[in-house]
Design a protein around this motif. Structure first.
Motif, short mmCIF file in Angstrom:
data_model
loop_
_atom_site.label_atom_id
_atom_site.label_comp_id
_atom_site.label_asym_id
_atom_site.label_seq_id
_atom_site.Cartn_x
_atom_site.Cartn_y
_atom_site.Cartn_z
N CYS A 419 66.37 -40.88 -83.14
CA CYS A 419 67.01 -40.73 -84.66
C CYS A 419 67.83 -39.78 -84.53
O CYS A 419 67.46 -38.54 -83.91
CB CYS A 419 65.99 -40.85 -85.66
SG CYS A 419 66.38 -40.45 -87.25
N THR A 442 62.32 -51.29 -93.87
CA THR A 442 62.62 -50.54 -92.83
C THR A 442 63.54 -49.32 -93.16
O THR A 442 63.18 -47.94 -93.30
CB THR A 442 63.36 -50.83 -91.40
OG1 THR A 442 62.44 -51.73 -90.90
CG2 THR A 442 63.71 -50.11 -90.41
N VAL A 446 62.48 -45.31 -93.67
CA VAL A 446 63.24 -44.13 -92.98
C VAL A 446 63.70 -43.13 -93.91
O VAL A 446 63.72 -41.91 -93.75
CB VAL A 446 64.45 -44.65 -92.07
CG1 VAL A 446 65.31 -43.59 -91.75
CG2 VAL A 446 63.92 -45.64 -90.84
N VAL A 485 60.33 -45.88 -85.91
CA VAL A 485 61.35 -45.26 -86.80
C VAL A 485 60.81 -44.00 -87.71
O VAL A 485 61.43 -43.10 -87.86
CB VAL A 485 62.22 -46.32 -87.76
CG1 VAL A 485 62.89 -47.46 -86.80
CG2 VAL A 485 61.33 -46.94 -88.81
N SER A 486 59.75 -44.31 -87.96
CA SER A 486 59.10 -43.31 -88.87
C SER A 486 58.91 -42.08 -88.22
O SER A 486 59.28 -40.97 -88.61
CB SER A 486 58.01 -43.77 -89.72
OG SER A 486 56.67 -44.06 -88.83
N THR A 489 62.39 -40.46 -86.72
CA THR A 489 62.83 -39.89 -88.04
C THR A 489 62.22 -38.63 -88.46
O THR A 489 62.73 -37.56 -88.86
CB THR A 489 62.89 -41.07 -89.24
OG1 THR A 489 63.75 -41.90 -88.93
CG2 THR A 489 63.58 -40.06 -90.46
#
Lengths: 710, 329
Positions: A419, A442, A446, A485-486, A489
């Motif tokens: 990211c 999603t 994010v 993604v978490s 990010t």
């Protein structure tokens, strides 16, 4: 170097709060554009001629009449003479034309001769499949023979689930446009934007960097949308041949025939317990098909691990559209086969299945204490203790009520993700990664993580996804996205913030480590009045924005894997008509640290509805004589409507011990238990097992002819 | 779909003049809920589509105590469902109409279209022909997946079920239809409107290729108690597995005469005189209703996969009788 971790429970501004999905308004208003909505200048429409036979060899193809049709711009033979076709609906010729209807008419002018070959499309009766059966080796653990001999109670049963499809709202397909001979842009409907571009490039012999994939919204995938597929690659080839962009979306019929199947699973199962209800032994002879390749083997016994086991699985090569991962691959099948057998064993012991599960909970292994708590919690939501009765509702009248339960597990380990967080000197913030939002939320996750880290509101985050020019992120399968993604990010945002702290620390007269971002300010820890607003702080950057990346995997324990859940169903069965109605279902589910409880619950609701659909209605009906699917439409491929769903209750399991596990995926696990929870509830209501899904009137009445309360 | 000529007449005379003398080359368009999907699937490939929506005399729903209910062929299902007097006088008809698919279909679909829609047989809809024969001339249905097919009137060659939702109720209520062709109008009892086709070229109704359905006439039913009971697996957007419509002519508690018509069990709406005989002259009880249900299926001969529909038909008749006796609501 920042310490990468999630904020403590008392210090979370957004994580764990109920945030609405950020793309809700765009979707509701129609401004969200899906692949289906993409329209490029001069775009043509592609269609595919499909083989009408389940097993055949192509003898000859004559496309001359189609090529002559006005408006037809490209005709391509996909599989030529000599090819052996293994399922009805497989691709033979592609056509691109200026209008969809012209392309369709062109297909009907193509003459293909086939040599028909023998096919098999039904696998439920193992003894009738002949050499299509591919048995695996028998697996034995413990001493099953002695265990069955010494058992207090032994129960034998037959259970099964048919092949079903994914049935996403948006069909498969893409738009393909060539910039020049070597550079291609595709707008796919996919679960993996980053990955699919590489697959297009590889198949078309292009350098990886020459294919750009773009997708903002996708109308569902459920495991069936990872590959560009032969039709996707053919779309690109038709576009090249025609010199124009081409859109090719599957019609509903091929979508249901060829674009994904969940393998069937059938089993003859024998289970044993001691007289006091200790589960001791399992034996199974299972089989199923996932198309010509056979299909996966369900992990049985599922979750429960009795000491003595013997099992063998046989994959069957059938001439149906091939299998694809279907939301929690192999788990719904395994859970149904196992939990139905366990319920039948409990019934034979005259035990409440809840008591049976609690008594044997140690057999579920390391997660047993969580399962125990979840069973108790779910039972409370259902008023189980008060409502449960032994098999066969004794009340008068044709409507019988019953309760059933099941438990499930899933991994959900985070995928690779990168990211990029950008802080602009004007204070605006961008977060960029090539992920995709399948409708799971999603985007929202994010945005929440970035906003939480920067101490900003969610709408301050500008999010860029769905473009292969952004940092790559994994495909959305296996419930791996939210963790990936978490985490990436969080790390990217922390890295960006670290740079910002370094920049503004001198102005605040403290060391960068003493700063924190909260409430739209950069402030001194323990002295919040000493601060700069976010905008003032960003202004210190002059003209150069901060770009910082974060990756997963990476430092810090931001995610892990392994979740559990319990579901219970309360059904009514009309024993005169065999119609099953869902009164209520409850789900208790853990998934580590929950970023947005509202979205998490939404995942569980959706999964329960999908579970009700496959429990009561769904079946890929194949015709024995012609080998064709008889219900490739939304008329007879039945799905639940609002009135068929009943009351759904979702309870997410949270608390410090779950937060400490970090973020874990949730998309798949809650779709696993509905089948057996509903199937067991029906057995409890009517006093006899309906062995196979879906629980149609035909099957319920057939079971009642053999026994039960009617 | 293949290119076609589109005609939009404004009178019934113009409409029938635009129709060909043989089936297939022209098709009528009213609500379009069936025709469009048939055309998209190339199941019908008309050279001319005759849109009758502008023919005013095919519209209109009228009720008078003396002559009963007149439903123009173009009356939509939604108009019928919302008509206060129709609701009061003909519960069987309204219950059947309310069971139709979805608000969208009810808004577009017409009474005439409901009666003339083509079978939903999945062999027919997948392009294997109305009678669904294999290459040797054998029936794909009889040896195939016939779970939704006929249990009565199924000696062949047709095994599909008539899909009309309204027909069983209308026949039970004694409805007639007015047809119009080049030679003028003719009237037919609705039960004689439906026929079992013998060849691929036949249709499932008694219309001639160049005739149109003008209107449906339902006699007054002030002394009749009626009900429709549909067995459906799903609540919405699904076909009933079996339906039964019952009209009871009562003398106090006693049934003077009864009409019992089944839907989705045979290639035509299926009258059940055996059940009517059981009911005539008796007082309604649960046992009598069950006996009528049993009688209604006494001639049933299920195919390989649809024996369960015999039980569903039995129950549908029983429940429709009980529902009708309670006032039809």
């Amino acid at each position: 170097m920042a310490e990468y971790k999630w904020p403590e429970a008392g210090k979370r501004a957004l994580i764990g709060k109920r945030t609405n999905r950020v793309d809700g308004p765009a979707k509701v208003s129609g401004s969200a554009k899906y692949t289906y909505d993409v329209k490029r200048p001069g775009m043509l429409y592609g269609k595919i001629l499909r083989c009408p036979h389940a097993h055949a060899r192509i003898v000859s193809i004559d496309t001359s009449e189609a090529e002559k049709l006005l408006g037809v711009k490209a005709v391509r033979i996909i599989q030529g003479p000599g090819t052996e076709i293994q399922w009805a609906g497989d691709e033979v010729v592609g056509v691109a034309a200026v209008e969809e209807t012209i392309a369709e008419d062109a297909l009907r002018k193509i003459k293909v001769q086939y040599e028909k070959l023998p096919h098999l499309v039904h696998e439920e009766e193992l003894e009738k499949v002949g050499d299509r059966a591919k048995p695996a080796a028998e697996q034995v653990s413990g001493d099953p023979d002695s265990a069955f001999k010494e058992a207090g109670v032994v129960v034998e049963g037959y259970y099964g689930l048919p092949v079903i499809t994914h049935c996403a709202l948006e069909a498969h397909g893409c738009v393909a446009e060539w910039e020049d001979e070597q550079n291609l842009t595709v707008w796919p409907s996919t679960q993996g934007v980053a990955r699919v571009a590489g697959q297009f490039a590889e198949t078309l012999g292009l350098p990886a960097g020459n294919v750009r994939a773009l997708m903002q919204y996708v109308g569902g995938g459920f495991g069936a949308k990872f590959s560009p597929d032969r039709w996707g690659v053919e779309t690109a080839r038709l576009a090249k041949q025609a010199g124009k962009p081409v859109k090719l979306m599957l019609e509903r019929a091929p979508e249901l025939m060829v674009a994904g199947a969940r393998p069937s699973a059938f089993a003859r199962i024998k289970v044993a317990a001691t007289k006091d209800g200790t589960f001791t032994a399992w034996q199974s002879e299972s089989w199923g098909t996932g198309g010509i390749g056979g299909g996966g083997s369900p992990p049985i016994p599922y979750v429960w691990n009795p000491p003595h086991q013997r099992k063998r699985h046989t994959a069957i090569a059938a001439n149906i559209g091939s299998a694809r991962a279907w939301r929690a691959p192999n788990h719904p099948q395994a859970c149904f086969l196992t939990m139905c057998a366990i319920e039948d064993l409990a019934a034979a012991l005259k035990m409440d299945p809840l008591e049976f599960c609690l008594k044997n909970i140690a057999l579920t292994g390391e997660r047993s204490e969580i399962y125990r708590q979840e069973l108790i919690q779910c039972a409370e939501l259902m008023d189980w203790k008060k409502k449960w009765h032994p098999r066969g509702d004794p009340s008068v009248g044709p409507i019988k009520r019953g309760l059933g339960l099941a438990i499930h597990t899933w991994g959900g380990r985070a995928h690779d993700s990168e990211c990029r967080a950008t802080i602009h000197p004007d204070g605006s913030v961008e977060v960029s990664l090539c992920t995709q939002d399948l409708g799971t939320g999603t985007r929202t996750v994010v945005a929440i993580v970035a906003a939480e880290t920067f101490g900003l509101p969610v709408d301050a985050i500008k999010l860029n996804v769905g473009d292969t020019r952004l940092p790559p992120s994994g495909g959305s399968g296996g419930s791996t996205t939210v963790g990936g993604v978490s985490s990436s990010t969080r790390r990217a945002a922390q890295n960006a913030l670290e740079q910002l702290f370094a920049k503004v620390a001198p102005d605040l007269g403290v060391a960068p480590e003493q700063l924190e971002a909260a409430g739209g300010t950069i402030r001194v820890k323990g002295n919040p009045s000493k601060n700069l607003t976010w905008k003032q702080a960003a202004a210190k950057l002059g003209v150069t924005p901060i770009h910082a990346t974060g990756k997963n995997p990476g430092p810090g324990n931001l995610n892990s894997s392994g979740v559990g859940g319990v579901q219970m169903a309360d059904v009514s069965v009309d024993v005169e008509t065999g119609v099953v109605k869902i009164n209520k279902m409850a789900a208790v589910q853990d998934c580590g640290l929950i970023i947005d409880p509202k979205l998490a619950e939404s995942q569980v609701y959706g999964a329960m509805i999908m579970g009700i659909c496959y429990s009561l209605f769904e079946e890929k009906v194949m015709d024995r004589a012609t080998g064709r699917m008889l219900n490739p439409n939304m008329e007879f491929y039945k799905l639940a409507g609002m009135a068929d769903i009943g009351e759904l209750v979702v309870q997410m399991v949270t608390g410090p011990e779950h937060d400490s596990r970090g973020v874990i995926g949730l998309g798949e696990p809650p779709v696993i238990s509905p089948g057996p929870a509903i199937g067991n509830a029906v057995a409890n209501a009517i006093g006899v097992r309906v062995p196979t899904l879906p629980l149609t009137p035909e099957r319920v009445l057939a079971a009642l002819e053999k026994g039960g309360v009617a | 779909m293949d290119a076609f000529e589109y005609a939009s007449p404004t009178t019934k005379e113009q409409a029938v003049a635009l129709l060909a003398g043989e089936w297939g080359s022209t098709e009528l368009l009213a609500g379009g809920t069936d025709l469009l999907s048939l055309m998209k699937d190339y199941l019908v490939t008309p050279k001319r589509v005759v849109n009758i929506k502008s023919v005013q005399e095919l519209k209109g729903l009228r009720y008078t105590a003396g002559s009963g209910l007149r439903l123009g062929a173009l009356v939509t299902i939604a108009e019928l469902v919302e008509h206060p007097q129709a609701r009061k006088e003909y519960p069987a008809l309204i219950q059947a109409a309310e069971g139709i698919a979805s608000p969208q279909i009810r808004s577009l679909g017409t009474v005439g279209g409901d009666l003339c829609q083509r079978p939903r047989c999945w062999y027919f809809r997948n392009g294997f022909g109305l009678l669904a024969k294999d290459e040797q001339g054998g029936s794909l249905v009889a040896d195939g997946d016939n779970r939704y097919h006929a249990i009565l009137g199924n000696s062949g060659p047709a095994y599909f079920v008539n899909p009309s939702s309204l027909a069983p109720a209308l026949i039970a209520l004694g409805a007639k239809v007015q047809l119009f062709g080049p030679g003028g109008a003719r009237e037919l009892s609705l039960d004689r409107f439906f026929v079992i086709p013998k060849t691929e070229q036949d249709r499932e109704y008694a219309l001639k290729p160049n005739e149109i359905l003008l209107e449906v006439l339902v006699p007054p039913a002030t002394k009749v108690r009626s009900a429709t009971y549909e067995v459906r697996q799903k609540e919405a957007l699904d076909w009933p597995l079996v339906a039964a419509a019952v009209a009871l002519n009562l003398d106090g508690n006693k049934i003077r005469t009864a009409r019992v018509v089944l839907g989705h069990v045979a290639p035509i709406p299926w009258k059940a005189p055996e059940a009517e005989k059981v009911l005539a002259g008796k007082t309604v009880t649960e046992d009598l209703a069950a006996e009528a249900g049993q009688a209604a299926v006494s001639q049933a001969s299920p195919l390989s996969r649809n024996a369960y529909k015999v039980q569903l038909a039995r129950v549908a008749v029983k429940r429709a009788v009980l529902q009708a006796a309670q006032g039809g609501v």
